[in-house]
Design an enzyme around this catalytic site. Structure first.
Site, PDB file in Angstrom:
ATOM      1  N   ARG A 134       0.807  -1.061  -0.134  1.00 30.62           N
ATOM      2  CA  ARG A 134      -0.053   0.021  -0.067  1.00 30.62           C
ATOM      3  C   ARG A 134       0.999   1.144   0.010  1.00 30.62           C
ATOM      4  O   ARG A 134       0.566   2.266  -0.745  1.00 30.62           O
ATOM      5  CB  ARG A 134      -1.069  -0.005   1.127  1.00 30.62           C
ATOM      6  N   LYS A 153      -8.996   7.900 -19.012  1.00 33.34           N
ATOM      7  CA  LYS A 153      -9.157   8.703 -20.322  1.00 33.34           C
ATOM      8  C   LYS A 153      -7.755   8.594 -21.160  1.00 33.34           C
ATOM      9  O   LYS A 153      -7.479   7.500 -21.364  1.00 33.34           O
ATOM     10  CB  LYS A 153      -9.515  10.221 -19.804  1.00 33.34           C
ATOM     11  N   ASP A 181      -7.758  20.222 -13.035  1.00 27.08           N
ATOM     12  CA  ASP A 181      -7.967  18.786 -13.552  1.00 27.08           C
ATOM     13  C   ASP A 181      -7.933  19.004 -15.154  1.00 27.08           C
ATOM     14  O   ASP A 181      -8.383  19.490 -16.004  1.00 27.08           O
ATOM     15  CB  ASP A 181      -9.588  18.532 -13.251  1.00 27.08           C
ATOM     16  N   TYR A 214     -16.660  18.353 -14.319  1.00 21.11           N
ATOM     17  CA  TYR A 214     -17.068  16.553 -14.247  1.00 21.11           C
ATOM     18  C   TYR A 214     -18.177  16.499 -13.210  1.00 21.11           C
ATOM     19  O   TYR A 214     -17.907  16.942 -11.772  1.00 21.11           O
ATOM     20  CB  TYR A 214     -15.951  16.072 -14.123  1.00 21.11           C
TER      21      TYR A 214
HETATM   22  C1  LIG Z   1     -13.810  10.668 -15.598  1.00 27.63           C
HETATM   23  C2  LIG Z   1     -13.278  12.238 -15.279  1.00 27.63           C
HETATM   24  C3  LIG Z   1     -12.999  12.287 -13.878  1.00 27.63           C
HETATM   25  C4  LIG Z   1     -13.232  11.211 -12.743  1.00 27.63           C
HETATM   26  O1  LIG Z   1     -12.078  10.112 -12.926  1.00 27.63           O
HETATM   27  P1  LIG Z   1     -12.432   8.593 -12.716  1.00 27.63           P
HETATM   28  O2  LIG Z   1     -11.204   7.814 -13.041  1.00 27.63           O
HETATM   29  O3  LIG Z   1     -13.749   8.408 -13.726  1.00 27.63           O
HETATM   30  O4  LIG Z   1     -12.708   8.376 -11.350  1.00 27.63           O
HETATM   31  C5  LIG Z   1     -12.672  13.543 -13.129  1.00 27.63           C
HETATM   32  N1  LIG Z   1     -12.356  14.633 -14.050  1.00 27.63           N
HETATM   33  C6  LIG Z   1     -12.888  14.353 -15.614  1.00 27.63           C
HETATM   34  C7  LIG Z   1     -12.815  15.671 -16.354  1.00 27.63           C
HETATM   35  C8  LIG Z   1     -13.289  13.280 -16.239  1.00 27.63           C
HETATM   36  O5  LIG Z   1     -13.564  13.314 -17.359  1.00 27.63           O
END
Ligand SMILES: *Cc1c(COP(=O)(O)O)cnc(C)c1O
Length: 400
Positions: free
Chosen positions: A67, A216, A191, A119
């Site tokens: 961990r 993504k 983000d 998001y």
């Molecule tokens: C998908 C996404 C998230 C969250 O990420 P996960 O891997 O699904 O937990 C946060 N911000 C944006 C812009 C996203 O597209």
């Protein structure tokens, strides 16, 4: 200065030097990855282990329990730091787990200024999980950075923004937000999921933390859930590492391997996402059944000048409304595409079509959505890297 200090200083200087001469495409393939010391394996092994044998109590090779330490994860964290032009990377079991770790830096009474168009899962985490712990979130339209000024007070500890935003592709000037936050010692977290490190590096504009859903573009193949944070400040890294190991939202080594493999082709994939994205955006804009198209590469997009300044391209994400701006018309298009798959998520090699109001953004109340310009008929595309002719033909038949 002791011997230990001078050694660690030397190591750091070498690392920095490496970063300075390596271009992004080279870093994507080589950063963080060294041949396995025991065999010479060129690919980082998947260290599928929970613990490590110690020679004597407290005597180990820097690995005690997985961990806290895992070599596959460490390789990925180094790579992430390098490609975001940062000093430290930390990876998490999902994007929202990475966001969760950042909010856990805060205490009851602290305030966060967050972007109003972001998001849905981030909004849900803030409003449904953390608000009840006494952290206050204020949502502000950050297309004009100065909109945040009236909300800054002595309790403001963090500004959270996304650029481009999801799904309306609004742009926030990262440098301008940082300029307003710095005098008050407010952390700025960006983000950067939509842009990916190929198109934008928020730390270069003074942001304190970059967050990614590695699910993504970084993973890039729709086969893994993962999140990541990159930062420069050593103290901040210590605090976030403490949260990572104490709260335990770490990704497994197999998932780390998949993302390490994904980022090796990020630049090649992104080039094609950008090319295909531009062609699809132009096609949609000229189509008589299509209404407004939201894509950052249009010169009349309100954020175009800022996007040009802080991004190296415009990517494959876009949204559009139909000329017949009804839910029925949108539903028909959404169920008629054959190459574009109807699914949540984005950033994979395959093209996806999505209905934010009922899918990715269903967790945001309808009034909030409409207030932010997210209509019921809005359709979001993640343009993949298939042959462009097939993508255009598919959209053409679905719109027809
Ligand atoms: C998908 C996404 C998230 C969250 O990420 P996960 O891997 O699904 O937990 C946060 N911000 C944006 C812009 C996203 O597209």
């Amino acid at each position: 200065m002791g011997v230990a200090n001078s050694i660690s200083f030397h190591t750091f200087a070498v690392q920095n030097n490496q970063r300075a001469y390596m271009k992004l495409a080279t870093k994507l393939i080589h950063a963080g990855v060294e041949p396995d010391p025991s065999t010479g394996a060129i690919m980082t092994p998947i260290y599928q282990t929970s613990t490590y044998v110690q020679a004597a109590p407290g005597k180990n090779q820097g690995y005690e329990y997985a961990r806290s330490q895992n070599p596959t994860r460490f390789a990925l964290e180094k790579a992430m730091a390098a490609i975001e032009n940062g000093r430290h990377g930390l990876v998490f079991s999902s994007g929202v787990a990475a966001t969760d770790a950042v909010i856990k830096l805060l205490s009851p009474g602290d305030e966060v200024i967050a972007a109003s168009d972001m998001y849905g899962g981030t909004y849900r985490l803030f409003t449904k999980v953390f608000a009840k712990y006494g952290i206050k979130f204020t949502y502000v339209n950050m297309q004009d950075a100065s909109n945040i000024l009236p909300y800054i007070n002595a309790n403001t500890k963090l500004i959270w923004l996304e650029t481009p935003t999801n799904p309306l592709m609004n742009i926030t000037d990262i440098e301008a937000v940082v300029a307003l936050a710095k005098p008050h010692n407010i952390l700025v977290c960006v983000d950067n999921t939509f842009a990916s490190p190929y198109l934008q590096n928020p730390l270069d504009f003074g942001a304190d933390i970059v967050m990614h859903s590695a699910t993504k573009y970084l993973g890039g193949h729709s086969d893994v859930i993962q999140g990541c944070l990159v930062m420069n400040d050593d103290m901040l890294r210590e605090q976030l590492y403490f949260i990572q190991k104490s709260c335990g939202a770490v990704p497994g080594p197999q998932d780390c391997f998949l993302v390490l493999r994904g980022i090796k082709t990020l630049h090649v994939r992104m080039q094609r996402h950008c090319e295909n994205g531009e062609k699809v955006a132009l096609f949609l804009r000229r189509h008589n059944k299509v209404g407004k198209v939201y894509w950052n590469g249009f010169e009349d997009h309100p954020g175009y000048a800022i996007a040009k300044k802080q991004m190296r391209g415009f990517g494959g994400m876009m949204s559009f409304e139909l000329a017949d701006n009804s839910l029925e018309a949108a539903t028909k298009v959404l169920s008629s595409t054959k190459v574009f798959s109807l699914a949540e998520s984005l950033g994979g090699v395959e093209s996806l079509i999505n209905h934010p109001a009922s899918m990715t953004h269903a967790s945001i109340p309808r009034e909030e959505r409409l207030k932010n310009g997210l209509s019921d008929s809005l359709i979001r595309l993640s343009v993949g890297i298939e042959d462009i002719d097939d993508l255009i033909e598919d959209l053409g038949q679905a719109l027809g």
